[in-house]
Each structure stands twice: as structure tokens, then as C-alpha cells.
Motif scaffolding. Structure first.
Motif, short mmCIF file in Angstrom:
data_model
loop_
_atom_site.label_atom_id
_atom_site.label_comp_id
_atom_site.label_asym_id
_atom_site.label_seq_id
_atom_site.Cartn_x
_atom_site.Cartn_y
_atom_site.Cartn_z
N ASP A 7 -1.82 -14.48 -3.39
CA ASP A 7 -1.12 -13.58 -2.48
C ASP A 7 -1.39 -12.12 -2.86
O ASP A 7 -1.66 -11.27 -2.01
N ILE A 8 -1.31 -11.85 -4.15
CA ILE A 8 -1.54 -10.49 -4.64
C ILE A 8 -2.98 -10.07 -4.41
O ILE A 8 -3.26 -8.94 -3.98
N GLN A 9 -3.91 -10.97 -4.67
CA GLN A 9 -5.32 -10.66 -4.49
C GLN A 9 -5.66 -10.40 -3.03
O GLN A 9 -6.44 -9.49 -2.72
N SER A 10 -5.04 -11.16 -2.11
CA SER A 10 -5.29 -10.97 -0.68
C SER A 10 -4.77 -9.63 -0.19
O SER A 10 -5.34 -9.02 0.72
N ALA A 11 -3.67 -9.17 -0.79
CA ALA A 11 -3.04 -7.92 -0.34
C ALA A 11 -3.62 -6.68 -1.01
O ALA A 11 -3.37 -5.57 -0.55
N ALA A 12 -4.40 -6.84 -2.06
CA ALA A 12 -4.81 -5.70 -2.89
C ALA A 12 -5.58 -4.64 -2.12
O ALA A 12 -5.26 -3.45 -2.18
N ILE A 13 -6.60 -5.05 -1.35
CA ILE A 13 -7.42 -4.06 -0.65
C ILE A 13 -6.64 -3.35 0.45
O ILE A 13 -6.64 -2.11 0.52
N PRO A 14 -5.94 -4.06 1.35
CA PRO A 14 -5.18 -3.35 2.40
C PRO A 14 -4.09 -2.45 1.85
O PRO A 14 -3.76 -1.42 2.46
N VAL A 15 -3.52 -2.81 0.70
CA VAL A 15 -2.42 -2.02 0.15
C VAL A 15 -2.92 -0.85 -0.69
O VAL A 15 -2.35 0.25 -0.64
N LEU A 16 -4.00 -1.03 -1.45
CA LEU A 16 -4.42 -0.02 -2.42
C LEU A 16 -5.59 0.85 -1.96
O LEU A 16 -5.69 2.01 -2.36
N GLY A 17 -6.48 0.30 -1.13
CA GLY A 17 -7.72 1.00 -0.81
C GLY A 17 -7.52 2.41 -0.29
O GLY A 17 -8.18 3.36 -0.74
N HIS A 18 -6.60 2.60 0.65
CA HIS A 18 -6.44 3.91 1.28
C HIS A 18 -5.71 4.91 0.39
O HIS A 18 -5.66 6.11 0.71
N ARG A 19 -5.16 4.45 -0.73
CA ARG A 19 -4.40 5.34 -1.61
C ARG A 19 -5.29 6.01 -2.66
O ARG A 19 -4.83 6.94 -3.34
N LEU A 20 -6.50 5.53 -2.83
CA LEU A 20 -7.37 6.04 -3.89
C LEU A 20 -8.14 7.28 -3.42
O LEU A 20 -8.72 7.29 -2.34
N GLN A 21 -8.13 8.30 -4.26
CA GLN A 21 -8.93 9.50 -3.99
C GLN A 21 -10.18 9.44 -4.86
O GLN A 21 -10.11 9.53 -6.08
#
Length: 267
Positions: free
Chosen positions: A226-240
Motif C-alpha cells: 500500500d505504501i509503495q503504491s502511494a509513494a509516487i503520487p504522494v511524494l513526487g510533486h513535493r520534491l524540488q
């Protein structure tokens, strides 16, 4: 543009029996156009506040990056605290307040980058992309006579949404998986290609989305997948990303994927 972002947002909003408003973001949009404005009443010799579209349940911010950062920031308090401050007064928004935004590619004419603080307030970022050949042909066929949005009806009420939210909170997540989330998010902060990593708000969002995925899968507990599936949609846009890494073609989603692959999965 034209990949169905606004249609997707409208479909979600129309499927819930609650209030929905849309703001078309443009370069000349002002914060008062979102929050509202006080207008002087000559008869009563006083000012009265006229609420803006932010006073709703589901708010669609269409093409949000076409407005200036000053206007975009008008949503920060609303998204973070479900309230707005007007002339020294705090006005609370609905308990069910939800912002859906669509964004044009940054290379499009007349776009502004979203402030990091606002990007951090969006729980998820999804990129629909283009359809397959057969799917696009189906879309054309569906709109030969009318638009499918015209016949969409609500399938749940506002109380049902609150019930699902309560159910998500009851999904168990072990201590090992909580540390797994922290390890993934912390790794973004020390990555060689990242200037600004994900915040504590990102850790909370990753936990909540993982709980929701577990609930929809019919489980009462979170598993690492569950965590692995959510990682990209949740974290990707937050990285500079650092400029040199960006010029080299390094993408945030690639960084998150690498981190998830490298972090040890709890047994």
C-alpha cells in the motif's frame, strides 16, 4: 491540455451529493476573486462580506498555474486549516472541504510555478496522459450525441463521505510500517539530486493514503505494498530538484522509485 483533467474533476464532484464550485484561474485573477470581498452597503451604512467560491465543499481550481503566485497563495490557509482570514476575521470552511486542481505543463505559455508551500498541501498528484488508440475512439463515440457529464448522477451523499473518512482512520498501521514511511520520506531529504525534500506533512499524507488503499482493498490493516503504491503520487510533486539534475533529465518520480527500491521492507 485536453487530456481530460477537468472532466475527471467534474465527474468526481458530480458523483457526490454536495456543493461544488469551479474557478477558472487566469493571469488577472485576484485573491479576492477566490476568498470574497467586502462591499459597502449605502442603505445600512456598513460593509457586508460576499463569500467567494472557496466557501464550498468541493472546489475545482482549473489551470491553477495560470494565475500569479500571489493569487495561488490565497488558497494556502484554506487548504491547510480549512479557514480563511478576511479583514482580521477568521471564517471557517466546511468540514468537507476538498480542492481539486488541474495544471498545465510548465512549458505552456503564460504559466507560473506553484509555490513549494502550496504543492505540499496537495495530497496527491496524478498525470492522466494520453489514451490508447481504442480508448480515444471510445471517447469519440461516447460524445457523438451528448457529453457523458450531462447524465452523471450522484452515487453517495456527504454523510457517506464522512463515514468512509472515519473508516479510513480505523485501518491499523504497525509501528514497523510507520518507520518504513519515515525512512522513505527522510531519504528524499538527503538525496543528491534533491534541493528540498518531502516534509512531515508528506509523511502524514503517505500514511493516510496507504490506509485508504488498504480499506478499498478490503483489509483492516496496511501492508508495505500500500505504501509503495502511494509513494509516487504522494511524494513526487513535493520534491524540488536541483537545476543541474533537472537539466540532466532526472525526474522526481524516478527518485521516489529508486528510494522505494532501496529502502528495506519490514518483514
Amino acid at each position: 491540455p485536453g487530456t481530460g483533467k477537468t472532466t475527471l474533476a467534474k465527474t468526481l464532484a458530480k458523483s457526490i451529493g454536495t456543493d461544488f464550485k469551479r474557478i477558472q484561474f487566469t493571469p488577472d485573477l485576484l485573491p479576492a476573486d477566490i476568498i470574497g470581498v467586502s462591499i459597502y452597503n449605502h442603505q445600512q451604512n456598513s460593509f457586508s462580506f460576499h463569500q467567494g467560491p472557496v466557501f464550498t465543499n468541493i472546489l475545482l481550481a482549473d489551470e491553477i498555474n495560470r494565475a500569479s503566485p500571489r493569487t495561488q497563495s490565497a488558497l494556502l490557509e484554506a487548504m491547510g486549516e480549512k479557514q480563511v482570514s478576511v479583514e482580521g476575521r477568521r471564517m471557517h470552511l466546511s468540514d468537507l472541504f476538498f480542492v481539486i486542481a488541474t495544471e498545465n505543463p510548465m512549458e505552456s505559455h503564460g504559466t507560473y510555478p506553484l509555490p513549494e508551500s502550496q504543492m505540499d498541501r496537495f495530497m496527491l498528484k496524478l498525470s492522466p496522459g494520453y489514451l490508447s488508440r481504442d480508448e480515444e475512439a471510445d471517447v469519440i463515440a461516447d460524445q457523438l450525441v451528448s457529453h457523458p457529464l450531462d447524465v452523471i448522477e450522484k452515487v453517495i451523499e456527504e454523510d457517506d463521505v464522512f463515514a468512509v473518512m472515519e473508516a479510513v482512520l480505523s485501518v491499523r498501521i504497525s509501528e514497523e510500517l510507520r518507520y518504513y514511511i519515515v525512512d522513505i520520506v527522510s531519504a528524499t531529504r538527503g538525496n543528491e539530486h534533491v534541493a528540498v525534500g518531502a516534509s512531515v506533512r508528506a509523511s502524514l499524507a503517505l500514511m493516510k493514503v496507504s490506509q485508504a488503499l488498504a480499506l478499498f482493498a478490503g483489509r483492516e490493516f496496511v501492508i508495505p505494498e500500500d505504501i509503495q503504491s502511494a509513494a509516487i503520487p504522494v511524494l513526487g510533486h513535493r520534491l524540488q530538484i536541483l537545476p543541474q539534475a533537472s537539466f540532466s533529465g532526472v525526474l522526481p518520480d524516478q527518485i521516489v522509485t529508486t528510494i522505494v527500491d532501496e529502502i528495506r521492507v519490514p518483514a
